[in-house]
Design a protein around this motif. Structure first.
Motif, PDB file in Angstrom:
ATOM      1  N   SER A 205       0.804  -1.224   0.000  1.00 18.74           N
ATOM      2  CA  SER A 205       0.000   0.000   0.000  1.00 18.74           C
ATOM      3  C   SER A 205       0.835   1.270   0.000  1.00 18.74           C
ATOM      4  O   SER A 205       0.297   2.364  -0.238  1.00 18.74           O
ATOM      5  N   GLY A 206       2.126   1.144   0.306  1.00 15.16           N
ATOM      6  CA  GLY A 206       2.982   2.320   0.414  1.00 15.16           C
ATOM      7  C   GLY A 206       2.877   3.009   1.756  1.00 15.16           C
ATOM      8  O   GLY A 206       3.599   3.963   2.038  1.00 15.16           O
ATOM      9  N   ALA A 207       1.981   2.526   2.626  1.00 15.63           N
ATOM     10  CA  ALA A 207       1.716   3.182   3.904  1.00 15.63           C
ATOM     11  C   ALA A 207       2.625   2.750   5.055  1.00 15.63           C
ATOM     12  O   ALA A 207       2.840   3.550   5.983  1.00 15.63           O
ATOM     13  N   PRO A 208       3.130   1.501   5.075  1.00 15.32           N
ATOM     14  CA  PRO A 208       3.991   1.108   6.195  1.00 15.32           C
ATOM     15  C   PRO A 208       5.158   2.069   6.373  1.00 15.32           C
ATOM     16  O   PRO A 208       5.699   2.596   5.388  1.00 15.32           O
ATOM     17  N   ARG A 209       5.548   2.282   7.614  1.00 17.46           N
ATOM     18  CA  ARG A 209       6.647   3.187   7.917  1.00 17.46           C
ATOM     19  C   ARG A 209       7.894   2.374   8.270  1.00 17.46           C
ATOM     20  O   ARG A 209       7.809   1.380   8.987  1.00 17.46           O
ATOM     21  N   ARG A 210       9.024   2.791   7.746  1.00 18.29           N
ATOM     22  CA  ARG A 210      10.275   2.104   7.997  1.00 18.29           C
ATOM     23  C   ARG A 210      11.390   3.109   8.315  1.00 18.29           C
ATOM     24  O   ARG A 210      11.412   4.223   7.794  1.00 18.29           O
ATOM     25  N   GLU A 211      12.300   2.668   9.141  1.00 14.69           N
ATOM     26  CA  GLU A 211      13.489   3.435   9.513  1.00 14.69           C
ATOM     27  C   GLU A 211      14.667   2.839   8.750  1.00 14.69           C
ATOM     28  O   GLU A 211      14.774   1.616   8.635  1.00 14.69           O
ATOM     29  N   PHE A 212      15.553   3.684   8.229  1.00 16.49           N
ATOM     30  CA  PHE A 212      16.682   3.205   7.441  1.00 16.49           C
ATOM     31  C   PHE A 212      17.987   3.775   7.979  1.00 16.49           C
ATOM     32  O   PHE A 212      18.086   4.969   8.269  1.00 16.49           O
ATOM     33  N   LEU A 213      18.980   2.900   8.091  1.00 18.65           N
ATOM     34  CA  LEU A 213      20.291   3.265   8.632  1.00 18.65           C
ATOM     35  C   LEU A 213      21.372   2.872   7.635  1.00 18.65           C
ATOM     36  O   LEU A 213      21.406   1.727   7.162  1.00 18.65           O
ATOM     37  N   HIS A 214      22.253   3.804   7.323  1.00 16.45           N
ATOM     38  CA  HIS A 214      23.364   3.484   6.423  1.00 16.45           C
ATOM     39  C   HIS A 214      24.300   2.503   7.112  1.00 16.45           C
ATOM     40  O   HIS A 214      24.587   2.619   8.306  1.00 16.45           O
ATOM     41  N   VAL A 215      24.791   1.524   6.357  1.00 20.13           N
ATOM     42  CA  VAL A 215      25.590   0.446   6.942  1.00 20.13           C
ATOM     43  C   VAL A 215      26.897   0.959   7.542  1.00 20.13           C
ATOM     44  O   VAL A 215      27.434   0.369   8.489  1.00 20.13           O
ATOM     45  N   ASP A 216      27.421   2.075   7.046  1.00 20.92           N
ATOM     46  CA  ASP A 216      28.642   2.623   7.640  1.00 20.92           C
ATOM     47  C   ASP A 216      28.372   3.168   9.042  1.00 20.92           C
ATOM     48  O   ASP A 216      29.243   3.106   9.921  1.00 20.92           O
ATOM     49  N   ASP A 217      27.177   3.700   9.263  1.00 23.56           N
ATOM     50  CA  ASP A 217      26.777   4.094  10.618  1.00 23.56           C
ATOM     51  C   ASP A 217      26.648   2.865  11.511  1.00 23.56           C
ATOM     52  O   ASP A 217      27.042   2.874  12.678  1.00 23.56           O
ATOM     53  N   MET A 218      26.072   1.783  10.962  1.00 28.93           N
ATOM     54  CA  MET A 218      25.929   0.548  11.737  1.00 28.93           C
ATOM     55  C   MET A 218      27.291   0.013  12.152  1.00 28.93           C
ATOM     56  O   MET A 218      27.491  -0.386  13.311  1.00 28.93           O
ATOM     57  N   ALA A 219      28.234  -0.003  11.230  1.00 24.22           N
ATOM     58  CA  ALA A 219      29.579  -0.479  11.538  1.00 24.22           C
ATOM     59  C   ALA A 219      30.227   0.378  12.613  1.00 24.22           C
ATOM     60  O   ALA A 219      30.903  -0.136  13.520  1.00 24.22           O
ATOM     61  N   ASP A 220      30.003   1.680  12.537  1.00 22.41           N
ATOM     62  CA  ASP A 220      30.555   2.593  13.535  1.00 22.41           C
ATOM     63  C   ASP A 220      29.995   2.269  14.924  1.00 22.41           C
ATOM     64  O   ASP A 220      30.733   2.270  15.920  1.00 22.41           O
ATOM     65  N   ALA A 221      28.698   1.966  14.984  1.00 25.78           N
ATOM     66  CA  ALA A 221      28.073   1.620  16.260  1.00 25.78           C
ATOM     67  C   ALA A 221      28.636   0.309  16.810  1.00 25.78           C
ATOM     68  O   ALA A 221      28.863   0.182  18.030  1.00 25.78           O
ATOM     69  N   CYS A 222      28.859  -0.666  15.948  1.00 24.46           N
ATOM     70  CA  CYS A 222      29.398  -1.962  16.381  1.00 24.46           C
ATOM     71  C   CYS A 222      30.793  -1.807  16.974  1.00 24.46           C
ATOM     72  O   CYS A 222      31.099  -2.370  18.040  1.00 24.46           O
ATOM     73  N   VAL A 223      31.651  -1.065  16.291  1.00 20.66           N
ATOM     74  CA  VAL A 223      33.011  -0.852  16.792  1.00 20.66           C
ATOM     75  C   VAL A 223      32.965  -0.041  18.085  1.00 20.66           C
ATOM     76  O   VAL A 223      33.716  -0.315  19.036  1.00 20.66           O
ATOM     77  N   PHE A 224      32.072   0.933  18.147  1.00 22.41           N
ATOM     78  CA  PHE A 224      31.891   1.733  19.360  1.00 22.41           C
ATOM     79  C   PHE A 224      31.561   0.838  20.560  1.00 22.41           C
ATOM     80  O   PHE A 224      32.145   0.986  21.643  1.00 22.41           O
ATOM     81  N   LEU A 225      30.641  -0.109  20.374  1.00 19.29           N
ATOM     82  CA  LEU A 225      30.244  -0.994  21.469  1.00 19.29           C
ATOM     83  C   LEU A 225      31.389  -1.894  21.911  1.00 19.29           C
ATOM     84  O   LEU A 225      31.548  -2.170  23.102  1.00 19.29           O
ATOM     85  N   MET A 226      32.193  -2.361  20.976  1.00 21.72           N
ATOM     86  CA  MET A 226      33.310  -3.240  21.336  1.00 21.72           C
ATOM     87  C   MET A 226      34.480  -2.467  21.953  1.00 21.72           C
ATOM     88  O   MET A 226      35.226  -3.004  22.768  1.00 21.72           O
ATOM     89  N   GLU A 227      34.636  -1.220  21.572  1.00 23.24           N
ATOM     90  CA  GLU A 227      35.724  -0.415  22.142  1.00 23.24           C
ATOM     91  C   GLU A 227      35.429   0.019  23.577  1.00 23.24           C
ATOM     92  O   GLU A 227      36.359   0.321  24.334  1.00 23.24           O
ATOM     93  N   ARG A 228      34.172   0.029  23.941  1.00 22.47           N
ATOM     94  CA  ARG A 228      33.788   0.402  25.305  1.00 22.47           C
ATOM     95  C   ARG A 228      33.886  -0.822  26.217  1.00 22.47           C
ATOM     96  O   ARG A 228      32.988  -1.655  26.262  1.00 22.47           O
ATOM     97  N   GLU A 229      34.971  -0.927  26.943  1.00 24.27           N
ATOM     98  CA  GLU A 229      35.196  -2.094  27.797  1.00 24.27           C
ATOM     99  C   GLU A 229      34.202  -2.151  28.962  1.00 24.27           C
ATOM    100  O   GLU A 229      34.027  -3.203  29.579  1.00 24.27           O
TER     101      GLU A 229
END
Length: 315
Positions: A205-229
Motif C-alpha cells: 500500500s505504500g503506507a507502512p513506515r520504515r526506519e533506514f540506517l546506512h551500513v557505515d553508521d551501523m559499523a561505527d556503532a558496532c566498533v563503538f560498542l566493542m571499544e567500550r570495555e
C-alpha cells in the motif's frame, strides 16, 4: 580494543561485515581475521570449533547470516531458521570454548513483536506475536540474543547484541526476488529510468513506515560498542530514531536516481509490519548517534550501485 588485538569478522563479504572491516581498518586495527565460505563453512560445527581453537581471536563480530526481504523470508522459511541457528550457535559456543571473552552478535529489528508500541524499546522483546512473514528468521535471531545472555550469565562472558533497523549501503543485495525494499526500489527506479518507463511499481500500500540506517553508521556503532570495555552485556537498538513511509522512500529514491515517473502501488503484495521505529535512547545515552543523512546516504548508495553494476558488466 588494542590495535594489535586479533579481531575475527564472520561474514566479512556481506554488507555489514564488509562495513565493519572498513571501519576497523580506518580506526587503525590491522590484525583482522576473515574467512570466506569456501575457507570456513559456518554451518559445520567441527570446522568452526577447530578454526576458533587454532586462531583464538580476542574479539569476534558475528555479521554472518542468511538474510533476505519479505518474499525470501516467507518462501525459504526452513533455510532461514536452520542456517541462522547453526551459524550463531556454532560461532558463539566455539568462541566460548576458545576463551573469547568479547563478542558482538548482530540481530535484526524483526525480533520485536509485530504490533508492539512505537518507538520500539529493547525491553519489548518477547512481549507479543511476531510478524508471520519473517517469523523463522526472527526466532533464530532471538535465539542468538539469548545465547549471548546465557553465556554471560553462566560463564561471565561479555557478549553484546546489536539490533539494527533496516540497513542499506555498499555491497547490498539488488536481486529483485531476495532483496530488501530500499535496494529493490533503487534498482527498479534505475532500470525504469534506463528503459524510459513512465511508472515505478511499489509493493503493498505504500503506507507502512520504515526506519533506514546506512551500513557505515551501523559499523561505527558496532566498533563503538566493542571499544567500550565497560559495556559487558546487553541488547542495543541501532538506528536513526526517524522513519518514512514506503511511498516517501520511493519518492526519495526516484529523486536521487533522476527518474520522473508515476508510483504504482501493487496492493496484491504484502505490507509486512505496519511500523518499525526503534527507540535508540539506550545507545544515545552512551554517546553514539547516527551521522549519515537519509538522502545523503541514498545518493552515496546509488553511486556504489552504479559502480557495482559497471564492474559486473565488465567481467
Amino acid at each position: 580494543m588494542k590495535p594489535t588485538d586479533k579481531i575475527f569478522v564472520a561474514g566479512h563479504r556481506g554488507m555489514v561485515g564488509s562495513a565493519i572491516v572498513r571501519k576497523l581498518q580506518a580506526r587503525g586495527y590491522s590484525n583482522i581475521l576473515t574467512r570466506t565460505h569456501q575457507e570456513l563453512d559456518l554451518l559445520d560445527q567441527a570446522a568452526v570449533h577447530a578454526f576458533m581453537q587454532a586462531e583464538k581471536p580476542d574479539y569476534l563480530f558475528i555479521a554472518a547470516a542468511k538474510v533476505g526481504g519479505i518474499q525470501a523470508n516467507n518462501v525459504y522459511r526452513a533455510d532461514f531458521i536452520y542456517q541462522n541457528l547453526m551459524i550463531e550457535a556454532n560461532l558463539i559456543h566455539a568462541a566460548h570454548l576458545a576463551d573469547v571473552n568479547r563478542l558482538l552478535f548482530l540481530g535484526s529489528s524483526c525480533i520485536y513483536p509485530r504490533d508492539c508500541p512505537q518507538p520500539i524499546k529493547e525491553e519489548y522483546l518477547l512481549t507479543g506475536p511476531l510478524e508471520p512473514t519473517n517469523e523463522p528468521y526472527a526466532i533464530a535471531k532471538i535465539a542468538g540474543i539469548k545465547l549471548c545472555e546465557s553465556y554471560n550469565r553462566q560463564y561471565g562472558r561479555q557478549y553484546v547484541s546489536a539490533m539494527p533497523t533496516n540497513l542499506y549501503g555498499p555491497n547490498d543485495n539488488y536481486d529483485l526476488n531476495n532483496s530488501h525494499v530500499l535496494p529493490a526500489l533503487l534498482r527498479k527506479a534505475h532500470e525504469a529510468k534506463e528503459q524510459g518507463a513512465t511508472m515505478l511499481e511499489v509493493w503493498g500500500s505504500g503506507a507502512p513506515r520504515r526506519e533506514f540506517l546506512h551500513v557505515d553508521d551501523m559499523a561505527d556503532a558496532c566498533v563503538f560498542l566493542m571499544e567500550r570495555e565497560d559495556i559487558r552485556d546487553g541488547l542495543f537498538n541501532v538506528g536513526t530514531g526517524r522513519d518514512v513511509t514506503i511511498r516517501e522512500l520511493a519518492e526519495t529514491i526516484m529523486a536521487v536516481v533522476g527518474f520522473d515517473g508515476e508510483i504504482v502501488l501493487d496492493s496484491s503484495k504484502p505490507d509486512g509490519t505496519p511500523r518499525k521505529l526503534l527507540d535508540v535512547g539506550r545507545l544515545a545515552s552512551l554517546g553514539w548517534t547516527a551521522q549519515i543523512g537519509f538522502r545523503e546516504g541514498i545518493a552515496s548508495t546509488y553511486e556504489a550501485f552504479l559502480r557495482q553494476t559497471a564492474a559486473s558488466l565488465s567481467r
